[in-house]
Design a protein around this motif. Structure first.
Motif, PDB file in Angstrom:
ATOM      1  N   ARG A  56       0.823  -1.217   0.000  1.00  0.00           N
ATOM      2  CA  ARG A  56       0.000   0.000   0.000  1.00  0.00           C
ATOM      3  C   ARG A  56       0.855   1.264   0.000  1.00  0.00           C
ATOM      4  N   GLU A  57       2.083   1.155   0.507  1.00  0.00           N
ATOM      5  CA  GLU A  57       2.979   2.308   0.557  1.00  0.00           C
ATOM      6  C   GLU A  57       4.005   2.298  -0.570  1.00  0.00           C
ATOM      7  N   GLY A  58       3.779   1.426  -1.542  1.00  0.00           N
ATOM      8  CA  GLY A  58       4.643   1.427  -2.711  1.00  0.00           C
ATOM      9  C   GLY A  58       5.840   0.509  -2.647  1.00  0.00           C
ATOM     10  N   PHE A  59       5.844  -0.429  -1.712  1.00  0.00           N
ATOM     11  CA  PHE A  59       6.931  -1.394  -1.619  1.00  0.00           C
ATOM     12  C   PHE A  59       6.457  -2.732  -2.186  1.00  0.00           C
ATOM     13  N   PRO A  60       6.899  -3.113  -3.370  1.00  0.00           N
ATOM     14  CA  PRO A  60       6.495  -4.409  -3.930  1.00  0.00           C
ATOM     15  C   PRO A  60       7.092  -5.569  -3.131  1.00  0.00           C
ATOM     16  N   SER A  61       6.659  -6.802  -3.428  1.00  0.00           N
ATOM     17  CA  SER A  61       7.116  -7.929  -2.619  1.00  0.00           C
ATOM     18  C   SER A  61       7.530  -9.138  -3.436  1.00  0.00           C
ATOM     19  N   LEU A  62       8.379  -9.940  -2.830  1.00  0.00           N
ATOM     20  CA  LEU A  62       8.781 -11.248  -3.330  1.00  0.00           C
ATOM     21  C   LEU A  62       8.632 -12.200  -2.150  1.00  0.00           C
ATOM     22  N   SER A  63       7.785 -13.205  -2.306  1.00  0.00           N
ATOM     23  CA  SER A  63       7.496 -14.102  -1.175  1.00  0.00           C
ATOM     24  C   SER A  63       8.507 -15.220  -1.032  1.00  0.00           C
ATOM     25  N   LYS A  64       8.637 -15.662   0.183  1.00  0.00           N
ATOM     26  CA  LYS A  64       9.468 -16.802   0.519  1.00  0.00           C
ATOM     27  C   LYS A  64       8.639 -18.080   0.397  1.00  0.00           C
ATOM     28  N   PRO A  65       9.254 -19.161   0.035  1.00  0.00           N
ATOM     29  CA  PRO A  65      10.702 -19.306  -0.118  1.00  0.00           C
ATOM     30  C   PRO A  65      11.169 -18.804  -1.488  1.00  0.00           C
ATOM     31  N   TYR A  66      12.332 -18.227  -1.501  1.00  0.00           N
ATOM     32  CA  TYR A  66      12.896 -17.782  -2.766  1.00  0.00           C
ATOM     33  C   TYR A  66      14.219 -18.496  -2.992  1.00  0.00           C
ATOM     34  N   HIS A  67      14.558 -18.665  -4.215  1.00  0.00           N
ATOM     35  CA  HIS A  67      15.817 -19.301  -4.605  1.00  0.00           C
ATOM     36  C   HIS A  67      16.909 -18.238  -4.583  1.00  0.00           C
ATOM     37  N   PRO A  68      18.145 -18.583  -4.233  1.00  0.00           N
ATOM     38  CA  PRO A  68      19.228 -17.596  -4.249  1.00  0.00           C
ATOM     39  C   PRO A  68      19.327 -16.835  -5.574  1.00  0.00           C
ATOM     40  N   ALA A  69      19.022 -17.501  -6.682  1.00  0.00           N
ATOM     41  CA  ALA A  69      19.063 -16.827  -7.984  1.00  0.00           C
ATOM     42  C   ALA A  69      17.985 -15.739  -8.075  1.00  0.00           C
ATOM     43  N   GLU A  70      16.827 -15.979  -7.456  1.00  0.00           N
ATOM     44  CA  GLU A  70      15.767 -14.957  -7.430  1.00  0.00           C
ATOM     45  C   GLU A  70      16.237 -13.726  -6.660  1.00  0.00           C
ATOM     46  N   LEU A  71      16.866 -13.970  -5.519  1.00  0.00           N
ATOM     47  CA  LEU A  71      17.384 -12.873  -4.716  1.00  0.00           C
ATOM     48  C   LEU A  71      18.405 -12.078  -5.523  1.00  0.00           C
ATOM     49  N   GLU A  72      19.292 -12.773  -6.184  1.00  0.00           N
ATOM     50  CA  GLU A  72      20.321 -12.102  -6.986  1.00  0.00           C
ATOM     51  C   GLU A  72      19.685 -11.269  -8.101  1.00  0.00           C
ATOM     52  N   ARG A  73      18.700 -11.830  -8.801  1.00  0.00           N
ATOM     53  CA  ARG A  73      18.019 -11.080  -9.880  1.00  0.00           C
ATOM     54  C   ARG A  73      17.365  -9.818  -9.338  1.00  0.00           C
ATOM     55  N   GLU A  74      16.677  -9.942  -8.192  1.00  0.00           N
ATOM     56  CA  GLU A  74      15.992  -8.775  -7.615  1.00  0.00           C
ATOM     57  C   GLU A  74      17.002  -7.718  -7.167  1.00  0.00           C
ATOM     58  N   LEU A  75      18.111  -8.156  -6.572  1.00  0.00           N
ATOM     59  CA  LEU A  75      19.139  -7.202  -6.156  1.00  0.00           C
ATOM     60  C   LEU A  75      19.717  -6.482  -7.367  1.00  0.00           C
ATOM     61  N   ARG A  76      20.033  -7.229  -8.421  1.00  0.00           N
ATOM     62  CA  ARG A  76      20.586  -6.600  -9.627  1.00  0.00           C
ATOM     63  C   ARG A  76      19.584  -5.620 -10.230  1.00  0.00           C
ATOM     64  N   ARG A  77      18.315  -6.018 -10.244  1.00  0.00           N
ATOM     65  CA  ARG A  77      17.285  -5.131 -10.791  1.00  0.00           C
ATOM     66  C   ARG A  77      17.182  -3.864  -9.949  1.00  0.00           C
ATOM     67  N   LEU A  78      17.165  -4.045  -8.650  1.00  0.00           N
ATOM     68  CA  LEU A  78      17.057  -2.911  -7.737  1.00  0.00           C
ATOM     69  C   LEU A  78      18.276  -2.004  -7.850  1.00  0.00           C
ATOM     70  N   LEU A  79      19.453  -2.590  -7.887  1.00  0.00           N
ATOM     71  CA  LEU A  79      20.684  -1.792  -8.000  1.00  0.00           C
ATOM     72  C   LEU A  79      20.749  -1.070  -9.333  1.00  0.00           C
ATOM     73  N   SER A  80      20.238  -1.692 -10.389  1.00  0.00           N
ATOM     74  CA  SER A  80      20.268  -1.039 -11.696  1.00  0.00           C
ATOM     75  C   SER A  80      19.299   0.141 -11.751  1.00  0.00           C
ATOM     76  N   GLN A  81      18.268   0.116 -10.921  1.00  0.00           N
ATOM     77  CA  GLN A  81      17.300   1.212 -10.880  1.00  0.00           C
ATOM     78  C   GLN A  81      17.716   2.310  -9.916  1.00  0.00           C
ATOM     79  N   ALA A  82      18.704   2.044  -9.092  1.00  0.00           N
ATOM     80  CA  ALA A  82      19.290   2.972  -8.109  1.00  0.00           C
ATOM     81  C   ALA A  82      18.392   4.139  -7.732  1.00  0.00           C
ATOM     82  N   GLY A  83      17.612   3.912  -6.678  1.00  0.00           N
ATOM     83  CA  GLY A  83      16.814   4.999  -6.129  1.00  0.00           C
ATOM     84  C   GLY A  83      15.443   5.149  -6.729  1.00  0.00           C
TER      85      GLY A  83
END
Length: 174
Positions: free
Chosen positions: A134-161
Protein backbone atom coordinates in the motif's frame (compact mmCIF):
# COMPACT_ATOMS: atom_id res chain seq x y z
CA UNK A 1 26.04 -11.85 -20.43
CA UNK A 2 26.77 -13.73 -17.24
CA UNK A 3 24.33 -15.80 -15.17
CA UNK A 4 25.31 -17.14 -11.76
CA UNK A 5 23.19 -19.70 -9.94
CA UNK A 6 24.27 -20.85 -6.51
CA UNK A 7 22.89 -23.06 -3.78
CA UNK A 8 24.46 -22.74 -0.35
CA UNK A 9 26.37 -25.91 0.47
CA UNK A 10 25.66 -27.50 -2.92
CA UNK A 11 26.98 -25.96 -6.12
CA UNK A 12 27.56 -22.83 -8.14
CA UNK A 13 26.94 -22.70 -11.89
CA UNK A 14 28.35 -19.84 -13.94
CA UNK A 15 27.12 -19.39 -17.52
CA UNK A 16 28.90 -16.96 -19.85
CA UNK A 17 27.44 -15.90 -23.19
CA UNK A 18 30.17 -14.37 -25.31
CA UNK A 19 30.02 -12.42 -28.55
CA UNK A 20 30.98 -14.51 -31.56
CA UNK A 21 33.89 -13.23 -33.67
CA UNK A 22 33.45 -13.77 -37.41
CA UNK A 23 36.54 -14.86 -39.34
CA UNK A 24 35.41 -14.07 -42.87
CA UNK A 25 34.55 -10.51 -43.85
CA UNK A 26 31.76 -11.77 -46.14
CA UNK A 27 29.72 -13.07 -43.24
CA UNK A 28 27.42 -10.54 -41.67
CA UNK A 29 27.53 -10.08 -37.93
CA UNK A 30 24.22 -10.51 -36.17
CA UNK A 31 22.14 -7.33 -35.96
CA UNK A 32 22.27 -7.26 -32.19
CA UNK A 33 25.43 -8.42 -30.44
CA UNK A 34 25.64 -9.20 -26.75
CA UNK A 35 27.41 -6.45 -24.85
CA UNK A 36 30.82 -7.54 -23.55
CA UNK A 37 30.97 -8.55 -19.90
CA UNK A 38 32.28 -5.94 -17.52
CA UNK A 39 32.65 -6.62 -13.85
CA UNK A 40 30.29 -4.79 -11.54
CA UNK A 41 31.60 -2.90 -8.54
CA UNK A 42 30.96 -4.64 -5.24
CA UNK A 43 27.76 -3.35 -3.69
CA UNK A 44 27.47 -2.70 0.03
CA UNK A 45 24.31 -3.95 1.76
CA UNK A 46 23.00 -3.21 5.25
CA UNK A 47 21.07 -6.22 6.56
CA UNK A 48 18.59 -5.40 9.33
CA UNK A 49 17.31 -8.59 10.96
CA UNK A 50 16.49 -9.36 14.60
CA UNK A 51 16.75 -13.16 14.29
CA UNK A 52 20.47 -14.01 14.41
CA UNK A 53 20.11 -17.31 12.51
CA UNK A 54 18.11 -15.70 9.71
CA UNK A 55 20.58 -12.80 9.61
CA UNK A 56 23.59 -15.14 9.36
CA UNK A 57 21.93 -17.13 6.59
CA UNK A 58 21.03 -14.03 4.57
CA UNK A 59 24.47 -12.49 5.09
CA UNK A 60 26.23 -15.70 4.00
CA UNK A 61 24.10 -15.84 0.86
CA UNK A 62 24.76 -12.18 0.05
CA UNK A 63 28.51 -12.56 0.64
CA UNK A 64 28.54 -15.65 -1.57
CA UNK A 65 26.94 -13.52 -4.28
CA UNK A 66 29.78 -11.01 -3.94
CA UNK A 67 28.23 -8.29 -1.80
CA UNK A 68 29.84 -6.51 1.14
CA UNK A 69 27.51 -6.88 4.12
CA UNK A 70 26.97 -5.09 7.44
CA UNK A 71 24.36 -6.14 10.02
CA UNK A 72 22.11 -4.42 12.56
CA UNK A 73 19.71 -6.36 14.81
CA UNK A 74 16.95 -3.71 14.94
CA UNK A 75 15.52 -0.74 13.07
CA UNK A 76 16.67 1.78 15.74
CA UNK A 77 20.20 0.34 15.58
CA UNK A 78 20.13 0.59 11.78
CA UNK A 79 19.14 4.27 11.93
CA UNK A 80 22.00 4.99 14.35
CA UNK A 81 24.39 3.12 12.07
CA UNK A 82 23.15 4.99 8.99
CA UNK A 83 23.61 8.33 10.76
CA UNK A 84 27.31 7.46 11.13
CA UNK A 85 27.74 5.72 7.76
CA UNK A 86 25.13 5.87 4.99
CA UNK A 87 27.42 4.60 2.23
CA UNK A 88 25.20 1.66 1.32
CA UNK A 89 23.85 0.56 -2.03
CA UNK A 90 20.86 -1.24 -0.48
CA UNK A 91 19.13 -1.50 2.89
CA UNK A 92 17.85 -5.06 3.23
CA UNK A 93 15.52 -5.25 6.23
CA UNK A 94 13.12 -7.68 7.82
CA UNK A 95 9.64 -6.21 7.98
CA UNK A 96 8.38 -7.64 11.28
CA UNK A 97 10.71 -6.72 14.18
CA UNK A 98 10.38 -5.93 17.89
CA UNK A 99 11.45 -2.81 19.85
CA UNK A 100 8.60 -0.57 18.69
CA UNK A 101 9.90 0.04 15.18
CA UNK A 102 9.43 -2.43 12.35
CA UNK A 103 11.00 -2.63 8.90
CA UNK A 104 8.26 -0.52 7.32
CA UNK A 105 8.95 2.27 9.84
CA UNK A 106 12.64 1.99 8.99
CA UNK A 107 11.88 2.04 5.26
CA UNK A 108 9.76 5.20 5.59
CA UNK A 109 12.47 7.03 7.54
CA UNK A 110 15.28 5.80 5.29
CA UNK A 111 13.36 6.78 2.14
CA UNK A 112 12.99 10.29 3.57
CA UNK A 113 16.55 10.73 4.92
CA UNK A 114 18.51 8.75 2.33
CA UNK A 115 16.34 8.73 -0.81
CA UNK A 116 19.17 7.41 -2.99
CA UNK A 117 19.49 4.13 -1.06
CA UNK A 118 17.06 1.47 -2.36
CA UNK A 119 15.25 -0.52 0.32
CA UNK A 120 14.46 -4.23 0.31
CA UNK A 121 12.02 -5.41 2.96
CA UNK A 122 11.75 -9.02 4.08
CA UNK A 123 8.73 -10.91 5.41
CA UNK A 124 6.83 -14.14 5.27
CA UNK A 125 3.63 -12.62 6.61
CA UNK A 126 1.00 -11.71 4.01
CA UNK A 127 -0.55 -8.91 6.11
CA UNK A 128 2.81 -7.19 6.33
CA UNK A 129 3.34 -7.53 2.59
CA UNK A 130 -0.04 -5.88 2.01
CA UNK A 131 0.86 -2.96 4.32
CA UNK A 132 4.16 -2.47 2.52
CA UNK A 133 2.51 -2.73 -0.92
CA UNK A 134 0.00 0.00 0.00
CA UNK A 135 2.98 2.31 0.56
CA UNK A 136 4.64 1.43 -2.71
CA UNK A 137 6.93 -1.39 -1.62
CA UNK A 138 6.50 -4.41 -3.93
CA UNK A 139 7.12 -7.93 -2.62
CA UNK A 140 8.78 -11.25 -3.33
CA UNK A 141 7.50 -14.10 -1.18
CA UNK A 142 9.47 -16.80 0.52
CA UNK A 143 10.70 -19.31 -0.12
CA UNK A 144 12.90 -17.78 -2.77
CA UNK A 145 15.82 -19.30 -4.61
CA UNK A 146 19.23 -17.60 -4.25
CA UNK A 147 19.06 -16.83 -7.98
CA UNK A 148 15.77 -14.96 -7.43
CA UNK A 149 17.38 -12.87 -4.72
CA UNK A 150 20.32 -12.10 -6.99
CA UNK A 151 18.02 -11.08 -9.88
CA UNK A 152 15.99 -8.78 -7.62
CA UNK A 153 19.14 -7.20 -6.16
CA UNK A 154 20.59 -6.60 -9.63
CA UNK A 155 17.29 -5.13 -10.79
CA UNK A 156 17.06 -2.91 -7.74
CA UNK A 157 20.68 -1.79 -8.00
CA UNK A 158 20.27 -1.04 -11.70
CA UNK A 159 17.30 1.21 -10.88
CA UNK A 160 19.29 2.97 -8.11
CA UNK A 161 16.81 5.00 -6.13
CA UNK A 162 13.76 4.48 -8.31
CA UNK A 163 11.94 1.97 -6.13
CA UNK A 164 12.06 -0.69 -3.45
CA UNK A 165 11.55 -4.41 -3.28
CA UNK A 166 10.12 -6.46 -0.43
CA UNK A 167 11.88 -9.80 0.05
CA UNK A 168 11.10 -12.55 2.51
CA UNK A 169 13.72 -13.97 4.87
CA UNK A 170 11.42 -15.74 7.31
CA UNK A 171 9.97 -19.17 6.58
CA UNK A 172 6.30 -19.22 5.68
CA UNK A 173 3.97 -20.21 8.46
CA UNK A 174 2.13 -23.37 7.40
Amino acid sequence: MIDIKSEVGRETTVTLLLTRKYKERDEEAPEKEIAPFTSLPTSRILVVEDNSQVAESAMALLREQGYQVEHCASAPDALKFLERDARFDVIFSDLVMPRGMDGLDLARIARERWPDIPILLATGYSGSVERAAREGFPSLSKPYHPAELERELRRLLSQAGSGSIVLSLRPRQV
